[in-house]
Design an enzyme around this catalytic site. Structure first.
Site, mmCIF file in Angstrom:
data_model
loop_
_atom_site.group_PDB
_atom_site.id
_atom_site.type_symbol
_atom_site.label_atom_id
_atom_site.label_comp_id
_atom_site.label_asym_id
_atom_site.label_seq_id
_atom_site.Cartn_x
_atom_site.Cartn_y
_atom_site.Cartn_z
ATOM 1 C CB SER B 165 -0.934 0.075 1.225
ATOM 2 O OG SER B 165 -1.911 0.981 0.946
ATOM 3 C CG ASP B 331 -6.001 -3.834 -3.650
ATOM 4 O OD1 ASP B 331 -6.731 -3.023 -3.584
ATOM 5 O OD2 ASP B 331 -4.811 -3.862 -3.405
ATOM 6 C CG HIS B 364 -5.492 -2.512 -0.016
ATOM 7 N ND1 HIS B 364 -4.417 -2.479 -0.947
ATOM 8 C CD2 HIS B 364 -5.109 -1.604 0.905
ATOM 9 C CE1 HIS B 364 -3.435 -1.504 -0.676
ATOM 10 N NE2 HIS B 364 -3.972 -0.971 0.457
#
Lengths: 216, 393
Positions: B165, B331, B364
């Site tokens: 991320s 995601d 995610h």
């Protein structure tokens, strides 16, 4: 589940045609293997030929098997992703038993000789006498060891003969440095005549290159 | 924590101040300040970090772990808490980031709120918390600070820089800014720029915080208040983006929370509401609202191609770094297409890159969870790199 056995790759004998390709690669070369499957050829190239190897593979299971073995492989498609690579980035670009499954074999070939100093291509030969005879006598799309799937389930959407391939290379200004006719086990049949190769070779294996233009 | 900072400042003992909550704290940039993208020169500034395993004699086995938006410098074995570290599955003896083999470093990002210089810390010039006087920082600033930390630790070249991320953004920035300072780079569930949709979600979160009267125009620390509701709402909205529809459905469906039927009111009738409220309220206890503003802003500003005339490939020209780009199928916050854009840029410079999309329905957050194929791929990649780097197996 992955169809690829994690222990399968390293140090087991590889397909004869792949070994033939591996033997053609000069040690220490930079190699891009397009459609590298589970990475057998890349692994041999990197460990036995000290090559710097990269791969592109369509199937996620194949990619995961490769990367899990420390090979540098990206999930990608020969038809769409070769355009990204810079010219002359590799010594060899290899496309083994995949050309006939691409959407634009011509574009793929052009990219290969652009990206690599040499391109190595192999494919099943639709001009083999058994294929011709099957079509002639049965009137059906041939099914053979080299072409095992029925027409409605095969991934091979652009089958060609060795002669077709050589004509396309001539059209594209591509030099054929070596041409080999192989049997189904991937052994070189040592046929010199292109006409006989097209009749007797189950597979064709070619080393190609293209003169660099000024724009290169 | 503010007390700890205060004590440290007062005693003037800033160098390598050990503090179990923040890990180790070091003061950097005293001689040469950190030049931030916004133009401000920051220094001296504090970096709180944690290490695992041992640095080898060649100093060649260091792995820098970059944390995500709300992560911290304790990916494994956090102090004083029953919570597990956010990458407990990844870091440890025999785990993919094997502490028997590698020296793992994880620092709280610049702008964070767990010991590194950020809006919650004390501005040495005023003796008060920085609040909104803290300069706006970027991913690039965070990475420069990490590089200064590596200088301090005497590590010229990392074996690997890895993160998910926002951590992936730092990985890409690090590899681009300091290609000679890492052998390998693993950006996971990331992107080379923050998308309009992601900026939009961040803006919702920031507006929630700023709409809370207890935010006090950013001055809540001095006024002894905490914008709990605003920060909780920001977290709730963000948390949804970390999951997937399939994961939410599997976990909660339309099940009701401890009641036989709906109540015809606005209590948390549904389990998913109750879960989100819990996520929001526990987050407030561990995170600073202003820090949330600064870090989300840093992510919004991130666009690696922008500093290279809009051509991402130029960010990696002639890179010697070995990349392994990883994404997850479900995601939707950092979808595979973003990772693929990075891969295409790396291909365009014929970089050494592996790219794997992992099948997962966990959204995610999959990069924080138990995904065996993800771990297998990462182990293989690191093993291959260690072989090439000549690290003993």
């Amino acid at each position: 589940m992955s169809p690829f056995d994690a222990t399968m790759i390293r140090r087991s004998p590889i397909r004869a045609d792949l070994q033939l390709i591996a033997d053609m690669v000069e040690p220490g070369s930079r190699v891009l293997d397009v459609g590298c499957g589970d990475g057998q050829l890349l692994d041999v190239l990197m460990h036995d030929r000290e090559a710097v190897g990269r791969g592109i593979e369509l199937s996620q299971a194949g990619v995961n098997a490769c990367v899990s073995h420390g090979l540098s492989v990206v999930q990608g498609d020969a038809d769409t992703d070769l355009k990204d690579y810079p010219s002359h980035a590799f010594d060899y670009v290899i496309l083994s038993q995949t050309l006939q499954a691409t959407r634009s074999p011509k574009v793929v070939l052009q990219h290969m000789v652009r990206i690599g100093r040499r391109a190595v291509v192999s494919f099943p030969n639709f001009g083999h006498w058994r294929v011709r005879l099957a079509l002639l006598t049965q009137g059906r799309m041939p099914s053979s060891k080299a072409l095992p799937d029925w027409w409605f389930e095969t991934a091979n959407i652009h089958l060609c003969t060795i002669r077709d391939f050589l004509l396309l290379c001539a059209d594209l200004g591509i030099t054929v440095e070596r041409a080999l006719a192989l049997d189904n086990s991937g052994q070189d049949k040592r046929i010199a005549s292109p006409r006989l190769a097209n009749l007797l070779g189950e597979h064709g294996l070619f080393v190609l290159s293209k003169e660099r233009g000024g724009a290169g | 924590m503010a007390t700890t900072v205060d004590d440290t400042r007062r005693h003037g003992n800033l160098h390598r101040h050990a503090d179990s909550e923040s890990g180790t704290c070091v003061e950097l940039g005293a001689a040469r300040p950190l030049k931030l993208d916004c133009g401000v020169e920051l220094g001296p500034f504090r970096m709180a970090y944690r290490t695992y395993g041992d640095l080898n004699r060649d100093r060649s086995n260091a792995i820098l772990v970059c944390h995500a938006l709300t992560g911290d410098q304790h990916p494994a074995d956090p102090p004083h808490t029953s919570r597990r570290g956010w990458w407990e599955l990844m870091i440890g003896s025999g785990k993919p980031l094997d502490t028997d083999r590698y020296f793992i470093i994880c620092a709280n990002v610049l702008g964070g709120c767990l010991g590194s210089e950020g809006p919650r810390e004390i501005n040495p010039e005023t003796g008060e918390p920085w609040g909104l006087d803290f300069p706006v920082i970027t991913i690039s600033d965070m990475v420069r600070a990490q590089a200064m930390l590596l200088d301090h630790l005497g590590i010229d070249q990392l074996f690997c820089v890895i993160g998910g991320s926002m951590g992936a953004m730092q990985v890409l920035q690090f590899a681009s800014s300091y290609p000679e300072r890492t052998f390998a780079a693993v950006p996971i569930a990331g992107a080379a720029r923050h998308s309009a949709q992601n900026i939009a979600f961040h803006e919702v979160g920031r507006q929630a915080i700023m709409a809370d009267p207890d935010w006090c125009g950013g001055d809540y620390l001095r006024q002894d208040r905490v914008p709990r509701r605003g920060l909780a709402v920001a977290r709730m909205a963000a948390h949804v983006t970390y999951l997937s529809e399939a994961a939410l459905h599997r976990k909660f469906g339309r099940r009701l929370q401890d009641r036989p039927s709906v109540t015809y009111g606005f209590d948390a009738d549904f389990q998913v509401e109750s879960y989100l409220r819990h996520q929001g309220s526990t987050f407030v206890d561990r995170f600073d609202a202003n820090s949330y503003l600064y870090i989300t802003r840093a992510m919004d500003y991130f666009d690696l191609a922008a500093e290279h005339d809009g051509v991402l490939a130029r960010a990696f020209a002639d890179t010697p770094v070995r990349f392994c780009v990883i994404s997850f199928t479900s995601d939707w916050l950092f979808p595979t297409s973003e990772s693929r854009a990075v891969v295409h840029a790396l291909n365009a410079v014929a970089a050494d890159v592996s790219f794997v999309e992992i099948e997962s329905d966990k959204g995610h957050d999959a990069f924080l969870l138990d995904e065996p194929e993800f771990f297998a791929v990462l182990r293989g990649f690191l093993r291959g790199c260690a072989e090439h780097r000549g690290l003993p197996s």
